[in-house]
Every structure is written in structure tokens, then in C-alpha cells.
Design a protein around this motif. Sequence first.
Motif, PDB file in Angstrom:
ATOM      1  N   PRO A  45       0.828  -1.211   0.000  1.00 46.31           N
ATOM      2  CA  PRO A  45       0.000   0.000   0.000  1.00 46.31           C
ATOM      3  C   PRO A  45       0.859   1.258   0.000  1.00 46.31           C
ATOM      4  CG  PRO A  45      -0.876  -1.604   1.541  1.00 46.31           C
ATOM      5  CD  PRO A  45       0.452  -2.146   1.082  1.00 46.31           C
ATOM      6  N   GLY A  46       0.552   2.160  -0.906  1.00 40.53           N
ATOM      7  CA  GLY A  46       1.309   3.399  -1.025  1.00 40.53           C
ATOM      8  C   GLY A  46       2.569   3.271  -1.845  1.00 40.53           C
ATOM      9  N   ARG A  47       2.960   2.044  -2.180  1.00 40.05           N
ATOM     10  CA  ARG A  47       4.179   1.828  -2.971  1.00 40.05           C
ATOM     11  C   ARG A  47       3.879   1.203  -4.327  1.00 40.05           C
ATOM     12  NH1 ARG A  47       9.022   1.484  -0.598  1.00 40.05           N
ATOM     13  NH2 ARG A  47       9.668   1.643  -2.791  1.00 40.05           N
ATOM     14  N   THR A  48       2.821   0.427  -4.411  1.00 42.34           N
ATOM     15  CA  THR A  48       2.408  -0.187  -5.670  1.00 42.34           C
ATOM     16  C   THR A  48       0.945   0.155  -5.916  1.00 42.34           C
ATOM     17  OG1 THR A  48       1.823  -2.249  -4.537  1.00 42.34           O
ATOM     18  CG2 THR A  48       4.046  -2.105  -5.461  1.00 42.34           C
ATOM     19  N   PRO A  49       0.514   0.134  -7.186  1.00 42.50           N
ATOM     20  CA  PRO A  49      -0.869   0.527  -7.488  1.00 42.50           C
ATOM     21  C   PRO A  49      -1.869  -0.425  -6.860  1.00 42.50           C
ATOM     22  CG  PRO A  49       0.493   0.463  -9.475  1.00 42.50           C
ATOM     23  CD  PRO A  49       1.290  -0.177  -8.389  1.00 42.50           C
ATOM     24  N   ASP A  50      -2.984   0.133  -6.414  1.00 43.74           N
ATOM     25  CA  ASP A  50      -4.097  -0.680  -5.944  1.00 43.74           C
ATOM     26  C   ASP A  50      -4.881  -1.199  -7.143  1.00 43.74           C
ATOM     27  OD1 ASP A  50      -3.363  -0.112  -3.382  1.00 43.74           O
ATOM     28  OD2 ASP A  50      -4.948   1.358  -3.004  1.00 43.74           O
ATOM     29  N   ASN A  51      -5.364  -2.440  -7.001  1.00 39.80           N
ATOM     30  CA  ASN A  51      -6.301  -3.022  -7.967  1.00 39.80           C
ATOM     31  C   ASN A  51      -5.807  -2.829  -9.407  1.00 39.80           C
ATOM     32  OD1 ASN A  51      -8.102  -3.758  -5.861  1.00 39.80           O
ATOM     33  ND2 ASN A  51      -8.822  -1.639  -5.787  1.00 39.80           N
ATOM     34  N   LEU A  52      -4.822  -3.623  -9.755  1.00 41.13           N
ATOM     35  CA  LEU A  52      -4.072  -3.437 -10.999  1.00 41.13           C
ATOM     36  C   LEU A  52      -4.475  -4.479 -12.041  1.00 41.13           C
ATOM     37  CD1 LEU A  52      -1.794  -2.231 -12.694  1.00 41.13           C
ATOM     38  CD2 LEU A  52      -0.160  -3.544 -11.317  1.00 41.13           C
ATOM     39  N   LEU A  53      -4.928  -3.996 -13.187  1.00 40.42           N
ATOM     40  CA  LEU A  53      -5.289  -4.856 -14.313  1.00 40.42           C
ATOM     41  C   LEU A  53      -4.270  -4.688 -15.427  1.00 40.42           C
ATOM     42  CD1 LEU A  53      -7.296  -6.673 -15.940  1.00 40.42           C
ATOM     43  CD2 LEU A  53      -8.392  -4.528 -16.693  1.00 40.42           C
ATOM     44  N   PHE A  54      -3.743  -5.806 -15.924  1.00 40.61           N
ATOM     45  CA  PHE A  54      -2.857  -5.808 -17.083  1.00 40.61           C
ATOM     46  C   PHE A  54      -3.626  -6.331 -18.294  1.00 40.61           C
ATOM     47  CE2 PHE A  54       0.149  -6.200 -13.565  1.00 40.61           C
ATOM     48  CZ  PHE A  54       1.118  -5.257 -13.900  1.00 40.61           C
ATOM     49  N   ILE A  55      -3.523  -5.608 -19.407  1.00 41.92           N
ATOM     50  CA  ILE A  55      -4.131  -6.047 -20.663  1.00 41.92           C
ATOM     51  C   ILE A  55      -3.039  -6.068 -21.727  1.00 41.92           C
ATOM     52  CG2 ILE A  55      -5.873  -5.588 -22.421  1.00 41.92           C
ATOM     53  CD1 ILE A  55      -7.434  -3.980 -20.358  1.00 41.92           C
ATOM     54  N   TYR A  56      -2.913  -7.199 -22.409  1.00 39.78           N
ATOM     55  CA  TYR A  56      -1.918  -7.333 -23.474  1.00 39.78           C
ATOM     56  C   TYR A  56      -2.571  -7.918 -24.718  1.00 39.78           C
ATOM     57  CZ  TYR A  56       1.658  -6.803 -19.829  1.00 39.78           C
ATOM     58  OH  TYR A  56       2.428  -6.340 -18.807  1.00 39.78           O
ATOM     59  N   GLY A  57      -1.984  -7.617 -25.865  1.00 38.76           N
ATOM     60  CA  GLY A  57      -2.372  -8.281 -27.099  1.00 38.76           C
ATOM     61  C   GLY A  57      -1.658  -9.618 -27.219  1.00 38.76           C
ATOM     62  N   ALA A  58      -2.323 -10.589 -27.776  1.00 41.24           N
ATOM     63  CA  ALA A  58      -1.735 -11.932 -27.883  1.00 41.24           C
ATOM     64  C   ALA A  58      -0.511 -11.953 -28.787  1.00 41.24           C
ATOM     65  CB  ALA A  58      -2.786 -12.908 -28.407  1.00 41.24           C
ATOM     66  N   TRP A  59      -0.395 -10.979 -29.684  1.00 41.17           N
ATOM     67  CA  TRP A  59       0.714 -10.952 -30.635  1.00 41.17           C
ATOM     68  C   TRP A  59       1.851 -10.030 -30.203  1.00 41.17           C
ATOM     69  CZ3 TRP A  59      -2.840 -10.319 -35.540  1.00 41.17           C
ATOM     70  CH2 TRP A  59      -3.530 -11.519 -35.743  1.00 41.17           C
ATOM     71  N   GLU A  60       1.853  -9.642 -28.952  1.00 35.84           N
ATOM     72  CA  GLU A  60       2.927  -8.773 -28.466  1.00 35.84           C
ATOM     73  C   GLU A  60       4.160  -9.598 -28.100  1.00 35.84           C
ATOM     74  OE1 GLU A  60       2.079  -5.174 -26.402  1.00 35.84           O
ATOM     75  OE2 GLU A  60       0.054  -5.868 -25.963  1.00 35.84           O
ATOM     76  N   PRO A  61       5.330  -8.937 -27.992  1.00 36.83           N
ATOM     77  CA  PRO A  61       6.539  -9.669 -27.595  1.00 36.83           C
ATOM     78  C   PRO A  61       6.345 -10.373 -26.253  1.00 36.83           C
ATOM     79  CG  PRO A  61       7.113  -7.493 -28.405  1.00 36.83           C
ATOM     80  CD  PRO A  61       5.622  -7.523 -28.320  1.00 36.83           C
ATOM     81  N   ARG A  62       6.811 -11.588 -26.178  1.00 40.97           N
ATOM     82  CA  ARG A  62       6.630 -12.397 -24.967  1.00 40.97           C
ATOM     83  C   ARG A  62       7.268 -11.734 -23.748  1.00 40.97           C
ATOM     84  NH1 ARG A  62       5.173 -17.542 -23.828  1.00 40.97           N
ATOM     85  NH2 ARG A  62       6.061 -18.491 -21.956  1.00 40.97           N
TER      86      ARG A  62
END
Length: 569
Positions: free
Chosen positions: A210-227
Motif C-alpha cells: 500500500p502506497g508503494r504499488t498501485p491498488d487493484n491493478l489490471l494488465f491487458i496485453y495483445g496476444a501478438w505482443e513480444p513475450r
Amino acid sequence: MTTASRATGWHLGRWRLIDRLIAGTALILMLIGLSWLIGADRGLSKTRIRVGQTPVTVSMQAETEQAPVVVIAHGFSGSRQMMASFARTLARNGYVAVNLDFPGHGANPRPLEGEIGEQRRTRILLDALAAVVDHASTLPQYDGRLALLGHSMAGDIAVRYADRSPAAEPKASADEPRQPAAPRLDPAADLDALVAVSPYLSEELGAHRPGRTPDNLLFIYGAWEPRMILEQGRAAVAAVANLPSDAIQPSVTYGDHGDGSARRLVIADHVEHIGVLYSARALRAALDWLDQVFERESSGWVDARGAWLGLYFLGAILLAWPLTRLLPRISSEPLGADLGGRRLALAALLPALLTPLILWPLPTDFLAIAIADYIALHFLVYAALTALMLALIRRQPSNPPSSAQTAGPPMGRGGAIGRGSASVSASAFGVAVLAVIAYQALIIALPIDLYVAAFLPDPHRFGTLLVLSVATLAWFIADEWLTRGRGAFIGRYALTKVLFLLSLILAVVLNLEELFFLVIIIPAILILFVVFGLFSGWIYRRTGHPLVAALANALFLATAIAVSFPIAD
């Protein structure tokens, strides 16, 4: 009627039934696509303001009184327009969407100072984001709940912004004096959620703090992006689940929304780093995540501009075919270098190989826009080498040249361009060039600027646009002349464009550190080359002159490059 007057006639009678059918079909496609794009904004209130020098667009439903605010930030070489799908989706579902242009990007005249990875650049981006967040928290509709949504570069900047510890402040180096830190949120305006779309994280997140990293974090990526990029998000989610990265399942929430530790990884199928911005899967995932965090029920409406934009631009390309038949005939004979396959391949191959080798040791830092200086030099050197090859090939013994086999279009007497038996009308040439440029500007460039990405250059980019226009014009003139003429073989236009793109790739390989971001525009240039190839072929078959398409396409490509990359100090 004289030859010149016949050349300048518009020949409306030349439209065949097939031309009318294609034109009608194209107009229907364009109207359908445009009507959806315009209709999707119906009922939305859009306010354009400036926070300092930062252009900002605030979007919401007209009747919105109190709602969560989502500040939306674009990635490197992006703009507010590129993030409009997220802004429109959230606004139509009751959120207040606040969109900005980072320094050096879009309509923001402030240069993006520093190099990639330098603390000075990070500080400038943080300052801009902080100022917009502070302004967003003063909006009358702000209900005290706040989220960030960032793409690519902005995903990392948002993560850094969410870290409110003193250690998160960018450090000053010996040659980089310390500047005032970005203002931080006060406790009442803490971030409730962060949606990071295809972010490249500069450091590992680790477990939730808390206070150091984002709360409630969603990552969205495209399937064709670099691994490599996708694995960063997977590792961040694994950190809160206390699991190995390969055990993380997409679309599963790990952690708890209640204490802010919730994280999720979503992968949008069949898209890459830019296509993810138009993916219905990505838009729906962002909306659902924010609805869960804020315990809201939305309508579920998702922006589908990708399909409708495709419909509009398909119509715009189809419409160009019959319209080119209305252009005046410029030359009585097709003009061009008139080269066969072997001689053309030789003239095209050597510039592609030599240009990156010649420019490899040379400094390229004379324009205000990042990468644009190298691109300008690449076009100029490539054009000079192509012209040299044309001159050398013409000196070799060959069959007697036809009247169209000239090294260029010299001006003759009486306003005609050409020599020998070829009669070329200067007035028809001017009319045709203006008509093609007007079509590209009004039918293609303007909708791109409105619905896709920043495209119409602001005054602070005019100097760079002028230099790029000279460079692209030199190359397009040389290339169009090289690939045209009676004896030119089929596939010549595609061959020279493939070689040019391979030349750019070779330049990146030779100088990966400096030219890495050229990779961003190579796919865009490929798409433009396909469209240019269609337009150029249709225009040439009607006018008989290769320089009409050269002038119009050069200006269009120069504009695209001038507005794509950020202004750098």
C-alpha cells in the motif's frame, strides 16, 4: 481541339457503368462508417482545455452529476486520439474520462526532454500526469474515486505515479540538476485502480505494498505482443498470488479488491501493441475491472470503432479508383525510366544496401522530432543513390530510347513538360496534383486525425514537416520515375517498396540503440505503401505522369512521420 486542351479536359463522359457502381458502393460504405462514428458521440459532452501546456479532453455523458474519474494516458508516439476508444467506452458507461497529450506528443508544444530511461524524461512525464490528475480531482463531477489507464509508456509512468514514497522520486544526476518533484495525490484522492494496457515496466512490481504499488491493478496485453513484455505482467500478478509465473491464468483475479491487492491478467486475441487499443476484449476488460473496483453496474456499451473505421477507409480507397478517371490526361505518352526487370532490380537494390551503410557512422541529431532526422537522411541518401543509378544505367549501351525514356521531366516551350514526341501539359499537371492532395487531405487525413491518431500537424511541427517533405519528395520522385514507363515489368512498384523497408530494417539492426523506435513506424509505412501503390497505379494509368502521385504521396508520408514521433529537446 488542340492536344493541350484535350489533355486538360476532365472527361466526365469517361465514367463507365462500373465506375458509377464502384463510386456508389464506396460512398455507401463511407457514409455507414462515418455515421456510426458520429453517432457514437451523441449524448456525450466533450470539453477541450489546457492544463498548463498540456492539451486535455474531458468526456462524459451530458447528464453526469457525480462519477468516478479515469485519467487516460497514451504511450510513446501516441496521442489523445489513439486512446479515444477507451475514453468513449468509459464515458458512455457513466465515467468521467480525462484524456491528455504528454509533452512532445500530439498537440502538446512542450518538448519531451531527456533520453529514454533518463530520470529527467520520467520527471517531465510524471509532472504532466500529476497536473492533469490534480485538475481532474477539481472537476464538479468528481465523486472522490479515481483511476488511471495508461498504454505502453504511460503504463509504467502510472505505476511510478502510484508510488507515493520518497524513494520513488526520480534522482538527480551530477549533470542533471534537481527539479521540483511531481505533486502527489493527497490522501483523499488516492488512486483506487490502475489499468495498464501493454505496459513496458521499468522495474519489477513485486507483491502489493500500500502506497508503494498501485491498488487493484489490471494488465491487458495483445496476444501478438513480444513475450518479454507480456511476461512482465504475468510476473506482477504472480507476485500477489505467491505462485510461479507460469501458473497464472488469464482473466482470473488474484488478491482482494477490498485491500487493493487485486491483480488480473487479460490477453486480447489476434491483436498486437497498437491493435489492442481497438480490441473489444480489451475495452470490455477495462470496463468490467473498473466496475468491480467501484461497485458499479454499467450498460456494457463498448466502442467498436475499429470495424467502422475499416469500413470507412475501405470506401475511401475504393472511391479513389473511379475518381482517378476524372483526372486530366497530362502526357500523350507514359513517362518514366522505362527499365526492364534486370536493370530496374540493379537500380533498386544498391540504394537499399548502401543507404544504411553510408548513414551508419553519421550523427543524426538536427531535427526537433525524435527519429525524424534519421528518416529524412535515409530518404535523401536513398533518393540520391537511385538518381545516380538511373544516370549510370542510361549511359550503358541499350536499344534506342523511346520518347518516354527521359531522366526527368524537363519543361518545354508553351507550358508543356517533356521532349521528343511526348506532349505534357503543365496546367493539367497542376490540376491533377491539387485534386489528389485535396482528396488525401479531406477524405483520408482529416478522418485519421479525428478518429485514429493525431495527423494534422500543429504549427510547432511545421519546420520538421518542411524538412521531411523535401526528403520524402526527393525519394518519391526518384522511385516513381524508376518504376514507370512502357517497358517496366509487373511488380516493380512493390519491389522497390519492399527493398526500402528492408533498408530501414537493416539500419535498425546496425544501430539498434539509436533507431529502435523506427520499428514502430515500419508496419505503418508498409500499410501506407500498399495504399500509395493503389493510388499511384490508378493515377499513372490515367495521367501518364509519375510525378503526380509522387508529390501527393510524399506530402502525406512526411505529415504522418512529422506527427507520429514526439518533439524532443
